[in-house]
Design an enzyme around this catalytic site. Sequence first.
Site, PDB file in Angstrom:
ATOM      1  N   ASN A  36       0.866  -1.172   0.000  1.00 49.68           N
ATOM      2  CA  ASN A  36       0.000   0.000   0.000  1.00 49.68           C
ATOM      3  C   ASN A  36       0.903   1.223   0.000  1.00 49.68           C
ATOM      4  O   ASN A  36       1.507   1.544   1.008  1.00 49.68           O
ATOM      5  CB  ASN A  36      -0.901  -0.038   1.244  1.00 49.68           C
ATOM      6  CG  ASN A  36      -1.725   1.223   1.399  1.00 49.68           C
ATOM      7  OD1 ASN A  36      -1.758   2.066   0.504  1.00 49.68           O
ATOM      8  ND2 ASN A  36      -2.395   1.361   2.531  1.00 49.68           N
ATOM      9  N   LYS A  66       0.159   4.241  -0.204  1.00 53.88           N
ATOM     10  CA  LYS A  66      -0.460   5.422   0.433  1.00 53.88           C
ATOM     11  C   LYS A  66      -0.212   6.672  -0.430  1.00 53.88           C
ATOM     12  O   LYS A  66      -0.152   6.560  -1.647  1.00 53.88           O
ATOM     13  CB  LYS A  66       0.049   5.579   1.869  1.00 53.88           C
ATOM     14  CG  LYS A  66      -0.160   4.285   2.676  1.00 53.88           C
ATOM     15  CD  LYS A  66       0.049   4.430   4.159  1.00 53.88           C
ATOM     16  CE  LYS A  66      -0.186   3.094   4.839  1.00 53.88           C
ATOM     17  NZ  LYS A  66      -0.093   3.150   6.289  1.00 53.88           N
ATOM     18  N   HIS A 123      -9.501   1.402   4.753  1.00 57.26           N
ATOM     19  CA  HIS A 123      -8.238   1.526   5.482  1.00 57.26           C
ATOM     20  C   HIS A 123      -8.461   2.431   6.708  1.00 57.26           C
ATOM     21  O   HIS A 123      -9.233   3.382   6.634  1.00 57.26           O
ATOM     22  CB  HIS A 123      -7.145   2.109   4.576  1.00 57.26           C
ATOM     23  CG  HIS A 123      -5.787   1.993   5.192  1.00 57.26           C
ATOM     24  ND1 HIS A 123      -5.344   2.867   6.147  1.00 57.26           N
ATOM     25  CD2 HIS A 123      -4.802   1.078   5.021  1.00 57.26           C
ATOM     26  CE1 HIS A 123      -4.129   2.502   6.540  1.00 57.26           C
ATOM     27  NE2 HIS A 123      -3.776   1.423   5.869  1.00 57.26           N
ATOM     28  N   GLU A 155      -6.799   4.732   7.904  1.00 59.87           N
ATOM     29  CA  GLU A 155      -6.553   6.160   7.645  1.00 59.87           C
ATOM     30  C   GLU A 155      -7.767   6.807   6.991  1.00 59.87           C
ATOM     31  O   GLU A 155      -8.061   7.981   7.217  1.00 59.87           O
ATOM     32  CB  GLU A 155      -5.290   6.315   6.781  1.00 59.87           C
ATOM     33  CG  GLU A 155      -4.035   6.015   7.598  1.00 59.87           C
ATOM     34  CD  GLU A 155      -2.893   5.403   6.811  1.00 59.87           C
ATOM     35  OE1 GLU A 155      -2.911   5.453   5.567  1.00 59.87           O
ATOM     36  OE2 GLU A 155      -1.977   4.849   7.450  1.00 59.87           O
ATOM     37  N   GLU A 164      -5.346  -4.924  10.452  1.00 58.38           N
ATOM     38  CA  GLU A 164      -4.317  -3.928  10.729  1.00 58.38           C
ATOM     39  C   GLU A 164      -4.636  -3.214  12.044  1.00 58.38           C
ATOM     40  O   GLU A 164      -5.443  -2.262  12.052  1.00 58.38           O
ATOM     41  CB  GLU A 164      -4.261  -2.889   9.600  1.00 58.38           C
ATOM     42  CG  GLU A 164      -4.013  -3.471   8.232  1.00 58.38           C
ATOM     43  CD  GLU A 164      -3.446  -2.438   7.248  1.00 58.38           C
ATOM     44  OE1 GLU A 164      -2.376  -2.712   6.703  1.00 58.38           O
ATOM     45  OE2 GLU A 164      -4.054  -1.364   7.064  1.00 58.38           O
ATOM     46  N   GLY A 202       2.660   2.131  10.871  1.00 56.88           N
ATOM     47  CA  GLY A 202       3.657   3.200  10.767  1.00 56.88           C
ATOM     48  C   GLY A 202       4.372   3.511  12.071  1.00 56.88           C
ATOM     49  O   GLY A 202       5.081   4.500  12.178  1.00 56.88           O
ATOM     50  N   SER A 222       3.488  -2.251  10.306  1.00 51.51           N
ATOM     51  CA  SER A 222       4.943  -2.324  10.506  1.00 51.51           C
ATOM     52  C   SER A 222       5.545  -3.665  10.074  1.00 51.51           C
ATOM     53  O   SER A 222       6.500  -4.144  10.682  1.00 51.51           O
ATOM     54  CB  SER A 222       5.306  -2.011  11.961  1.00 51.51           C
ATOM     55  OG  SER A 222       4.907  -0.689  12.289  1.00 51.51           O
TER      56      SER A 222
END
Length: 256
Positions: A9, A11, A94, A96, A166, A172, A213
């Site tokens: 991904n 992003k 996702h 985010e 996730e 991250g 991660s």
Amino acid sequence: MRKPFIAGNWKMNKTVAEGVALAAGLRETLTGVVDIELAVCPTATVLSAVRDVLDGSNIGVGAQNMHWKASGAFTGEISPPMVKELAQYVIIGHSERRQFFGETDETVNCKLEAALTYGITPIVCIGESLEQNKAGETVAFVGRQIRGAFAGVSAADAVKVVLAYEPIWAIGSGLTATPEDADRIIRVAIRDVLVELYDVAVAEAIRVQYGGSVNAENMATFIVMPNIDGALVGGASLKVDSFTAIVKNALAALRV
Ligand code: 13P
């Protein structure tokens, strides 16, 4: 048997020129990998160029988001037919997008159904926040996300979905769930709920990636877990070397 699946991904990273270079590099280093399904998910403006670079290769292409309507007055959005022209996969829900762009279990469900209608493989993300994790709410929360995402979806369609577990606190951050914890959550909060919604056959057919991660060092520890079928990789998917090492280490671990 579920075929392992590792996707990058990207992003909001990579211009067209940068994305083309990364995709071309991966095409070279990952030639001949057949035991793991592979995909990269560039930003929408880069999809077309990356699709051209990867055409005829063993690396698929995915979008990072789409609207559920086929067309209309939705400024800034891209539609299922637009994605279908350029990609085989689409990431949906996702964290985010849930956190910064107001995605809910309802919009995830609309997008999931749209992807299936248009023959695009959805990669649906679920996962709990640090607060929920600390409060012991992970299983209930992820279970709710699964029920919301699959509402009204037939068993025949459900098996086409890919899920990505996730944990938000692992994204991250350099922190990961332990492979044992991720495997247990996928078992009890995802597969057991899918058994309730459908049956054991459907629950065992759906692939579930781990995300958060993932890197070349820890990939092997996740891929060997019975309920983990690959990874959705963020930061470490942005360089040829690190994404290649992830795939190679996963392959090696699967062959042991
Ligand atoms: P990182 O691998 O950078 O933690 O990101 C994970 C992720 O969000 C993939 O969708």
